[in-house]
Design a protein around this motif. Structure first.
Motif, short mmCIF file in Angstrom:
data_model
loop_
_atom_site.label_atom_id
_atom_site.label_comp_id
_atom_site.label_asym_id
_atom_site.label_seq_id
_atom_site.Cartn_x
_atom_site.Cartn_y
_atom_site.Cartn_z
N LEU A 124 0.77 -1.53 -0.20
CA LEU A 124 -0.13 -0.01 0.26
C LEU A 124 1.09 1.52 -0.38
O LEU A 124 0.71 2.17 -1.05
CB LEU A 124 -1.41 0.09 1.10
CG LEU A 124 -2.24 -1.15 1.12
CD1 LEU A 124 -2.72 -1.10 2.02
CD2 LEU A 124 -2.73 -0.54 -0.27
N VAL A 125 1.71 1.09 1.11
CA VAL A 125 2.97 2.39 0.37
C VAL A 125 3.72 2.90 -0.12
O VAL A 125 3.93 3.50 -0.56
CB VAL A 125 3.67 2.46 1.91
CG1 VAL A 125 2.61 2.70 3.41
CG2 VAL A 125 4.84 1.12 2.47
N THR A 126 3.62 1.68 -0.86
CA THR A 126 5.09 1.95 -1.27
C THR A 126 3.82 2.37 -3.45
O THR A 126 4.94 2.80 -4.13
CB THR A 126 5.25 0.27 -2.80
OG1 THR A 126 6.12 -0.37 -1.79
CG2 THR A 126 6.38 0.01 -3.71
N GLU A 127 2.82 1.46 -3.16
CA GLU A 127 1.95 2.37 -4.43
C GLU A 127 1.15 3.96 -4.33
O GLU A 127 1.44 4.06 -5.14
CB GLU A 127 0.97 1.65 -4.91
CG GLU A 127 1.26 0.32 -5.17
CD GLU A 127 -0.19 -1.14 -5.32
OE1 GLU A 127 -0.39 -1.99 -5.63
OE2 GLU A 127 -1.35 -0.53 -4.48
N ALA A 128 1.79 3.74 -3.35
CA ALA A 128 0.46 5.60 -3.19
C ALA A 128 1.83 6.29 -2.03
O ALA A 128 1.80 7.96 -2.48
CB ALA A 128 -0.49 5.81 -2.14
N ILE A 129 2.54 6.33 -1.73
CA ILE A 129 3.63 6.62 -1.45
C ILE A 129 5.04 7.35 -2.01
O ILE A 129 5.45 6.10 -2.53
CB ILE A 129 4.30 6.52 -0.46
CG1 ILE A 129 3.08 6.55 0.96
CG2 ILE A 129 5.54 7.82 0.30
CD1 ILE A 129 2.20 7.61 0.84
N ASP A 130 5.10 8.16 -2.98
CA ASP A 130 6.48 9.22 -4.04
C ASP A 130 7.51 8.50 -3.28
O ASP A 130 8.86 8.47 -3.87
CB ASP A 130 5.94 10.02 -4.30
CG ASP A 130 4.60 10.34 -5.39
OD1 ASP A 130 4.48 8.84 -5.74
OD2 ASP A 130 4.26 10.90 -5.29
N LYS A 131 7.78 8.56 -2.00
CA LYS A 131 9.16 9.17 -1.29
C LYS A 131 9.87 7.90 -0.64
O LYS A 131 9.35 7.80 -0.21
CB LYS A 131 8.86 9.87 -0.64
CG LYS A 131 9.34 11.38 -0.97
CD LYS A 131 9.03 12.99 0.02
CE LYS A 131 8.83 14.40 -0.67
NZ LYS A 131 8.63 15.69 0.69
N PRO A 132 10.70 6.74 -1.49
CA PRO A 132 11.04 5.92 -0.98
C PRO A 132 11.14 6.16 1.12
O PRO A 132 11.24 4.68 1.44
CB PRO A 132 12.19 5.80 -1.72
CG PRO A 132 11.61 6.19 -3.21
CD PRO A 132 11.65 7.37 -2.43
#
Length: 617
Positions: A124-132
């Motif tokens: 979920l965070v990989t798909e939605a958050i731009d900043k790794p």
């Protein structure tokens, strides 16, 4: 399987990795439950290394106000692959297991008595958050959002808490709120009405606060008038001095910006207590904070302060010993070391706070006790009380309070004396002599401070009579201390109760809950919470009036029981010892079983317990 079905009465555990930023996310959950008016108790169980090892954060939610550690888990949030098996197995039957389903669970995770809930947190965070770089941190917020949905909590209180947390850095609030919504929405869509554990708003917190004991102690030192700290860093006491430093910047600044307090980091603990003794001998109020290994090193100077009669305040935040032991685990195992610290016939007054409010009050009062009794006073906390947030009554301070500096002669009083003054001459029979501060008078009130034997006028002597008189006077002062220090807190369930239970410090909330449960099951138990050493007559009266007295404490050897037997000439068979010493805070469900076995061994059978509630029985 019958899933657990409770409102405001359960235990959640977060299994994460130390240094992964999970602490603030877990604390967010506890904070919101508290703001909804429901008593809550978080326990952070963490390793001593900086990063990488497993850590657990247990949150007990209890509408009844029972905030001691229960000892098992109803709902596990497991995001640490290292401990996944252990965490899965630790969930009670009927409980819930939440995991990061970005990876499948191992095939052998097949319990049919646990509800398994997968949330793809990493995906979920990989798909939605731009900043790794932010993704690992925000994954923690995703599970908080998912948990809120599972427990039927509205997201708004969490959003408010995040906005408050990041009010000085608003650009961080937005991605955190986004991550919260990701978890919340996913659970609402995929697991509606799956979890039967609920948090519902109540009004059960009143004016209570959530605070850790170390911060309360730092504030107590400020209110107690401390201006000098001699210190060497050691877990779990370090945050006391850090907090004191912050409060100093707020409360100890002159108008021109000069600071009216000094924090001196010494080269070791022996030097740290030396700084404290030097400062108090000169009239300042000074203290140090340490843990068991530090007490070991301070022992030599503590003996000097006892014999030379120099006030000092020492805070010991106990951890699991002996030696280096387990630096980030809790215990009550420094009791005997502190009570008799140093060689020869030495005794020190001890204080045992039971919650953050008492951490504040007893630390502040310790400076009065030390000045009045002219001796070191040791405040005994522990890691659980010191480093974890606790549900506590609010801190209170009487603005009319005036510091008790004890028997100190000023220049005018020295001039008015009609007979020769002696530093170690007891003129009024309480064992405490008048002292002076250096420089009080140009030619009066001067004396030599020494750790060797002396007469009443502080002159060196090896005369047996003078030595004996001095040691007898110190015993008289010990009796005076009993009148000054806090008395035990005694609760009488029934006047004819056969069983009495003794406890102290951070054991208090668990002991009280267990006693309540046994009482409801037809076994009335009177209790006594010891708050100070030396022990007053009330302690001996309590022991004498009960057929069976059980001492509950968190160390292997039953140190409080030993101290009671030694100081009160109590027959050993009079006191039964119930101990807990695995480094974790004492747990209610373990304690009640141990007490049942202890009572049964003495012919007292307690009615069967029920596990229908989230309590200890």
């Amino acid at each position: 399987m019958k899933p657990l079905n409770r409102i405001n009465d359960f235990v959640v555990s977060f299994a994460t990795i130390n240094g992964s930023g999970s602490a603030s996310a877990n604390n967010l959950f506890a904070k919101v439950v508290f703001r909804l008016g429901v008593p809550v108790s978080p326990k952070n169980i963490f390793p001593s290394n900086i990063q990488g090892l497993p850590t657990w954060y247990e949150v007990r939610v209890s509408e009844q106000g029972y905030v001691g550690r229960r000892g098992d888990v109803d709902l596990m949030v497991a995001v640490n692959g290292q401990t996944l098996r252990r965490d899965y197995d630790s969930v009670v039957s009927g409980g819930y297991f939440v995991y990061d389903s970005s990876k499948p669970l191992p095939e052998d995770f097949q319990r049919d008595d646990v509800v398994t809930i997968g949330i793809p947190m990493t995906r979920l965070v990989t798909e939605a958050i731009d900043k790794p770089k932010m993704r690992p941190l925000l994954r923690n917020i995703v599970y908080v959002g998912g948990l809120a949905a599972l427990l039927d909590m509205e997201p708004d209180p969490f959003v408010d808490a995040l906005n408050s947390q990041y009010r000085k850095n608003v650009q961080l609030a937005e991605p955190n709120i986004q991550a919260l919504q990701l978890g919340y929405t996913y659970v609402r869509q995929h697991y509606p009405d799956t979890c039967r554990l609920k948090v519902q708003p109540r009004d059960r917190t009143g004016d209570a606060i959530m605070m850790d004991g170390n911060t309360a102690m730092a504030l107590g030192a400020i209110y107690g008038g401390a201006t000098v700290v001699g210190w060497y860093p050691i877990t779990p006491s370090t945050s006391i001095i850090e907090a004191f430093g912050r409060y100093v910047q707020k409360f100890r600044l002159e108008e021109d910006g000069r600071c009216k307090a000094a924090i001196v980091q010494a080269e070791d603990e022996l030097a740290a207590i030396g700084i404290v003794i030097g400062a108090t001998w000169n009239g300042a109020r000074a203290f140090t904070a340490t843990s068991g290994p530090g007490i070991s090193l301070m022992t030599e100077f503590l003996g000097l302060a006892y014999f030379a009669e120099i006030p000092a305040v020492v805070i010991d935040v106990q951890r699991a010993g002996p030696s280096t032991g387990m630096p980030t685990r809790t215990q009550q195992s420094d009791l005997l070391a502190c009570a008799y610290a140093s060689h020869g016939d030495t005794k020190h007054p001890l204080l045992f706070p039971g919650d953050p409010r008492e951490c504040f009050e007893m630390t502040a009062a310790a400076f009065d006790y030390a000045d009045r009794l002219q001796t070191p006073v040791i405040v005994l906390s522990d890691l659980d009380l010191g480093m974890n947030d606790h549900f506590s009554p609010p801190l209170a301070w009487d603005p009319q309070h005036r510091y008790d500096r004890g028997k100190v002669l000023d220049a005018e009083q020295l001039d008015a004396l009609t007979e020769r003054w002696g530093r170690y001459r007891d003129v009024d029979g309480d064992g405490i002599c008048f002292r002076t501060y250096p420089g009080t008078h140009p030619d009066k009130g001067v004396y030599f401070t020494r750790g060797t034997s002396r007469d009443e006028y502080s002159a060196y002597t090896e005369d047996s009579g003078a030595y004996t008189r001095n040691m007898q006077r110190l015993l008289k002062k010990w009796e005076t201390a009993k009148e000054v220090l806090p008395k035990p807190e005694i609760t009488v369930a029934r006047k004819d109760a056969r069983v009495g239970v003794i406890f102290y410090g951070s054991t208090t909330p668990v002991a009280r809950e267990v006693i309540d449960q046994l009482h409801r099951r037809g076994c009335p138990i009177n209790s006594m919470r010891i708050r100070a050493f030396p022990f007053q007559q009330e302690v001996w009266d309590f022991i004498r009036t009960h057929e069976l007295v059980i001492v509950i404490e968190q160390n292997r050897d039953g140190q409080m029981r030993t101290l009671l037997i030694n100081e009160g000439d109590v027959p050993p068979q009079t006191l039964l010892s119930v101990v807990h010493y695995n480094g974790l805070p004492i747990a209610g469900r373990e304690l009640i079983v141990t007490l049942e076995e202890t009572l049964a061994a003495h012919g007292l059978v307690v009615a069967a317990m029920s596990n229908e509630t989230g309590g200890v029985s």
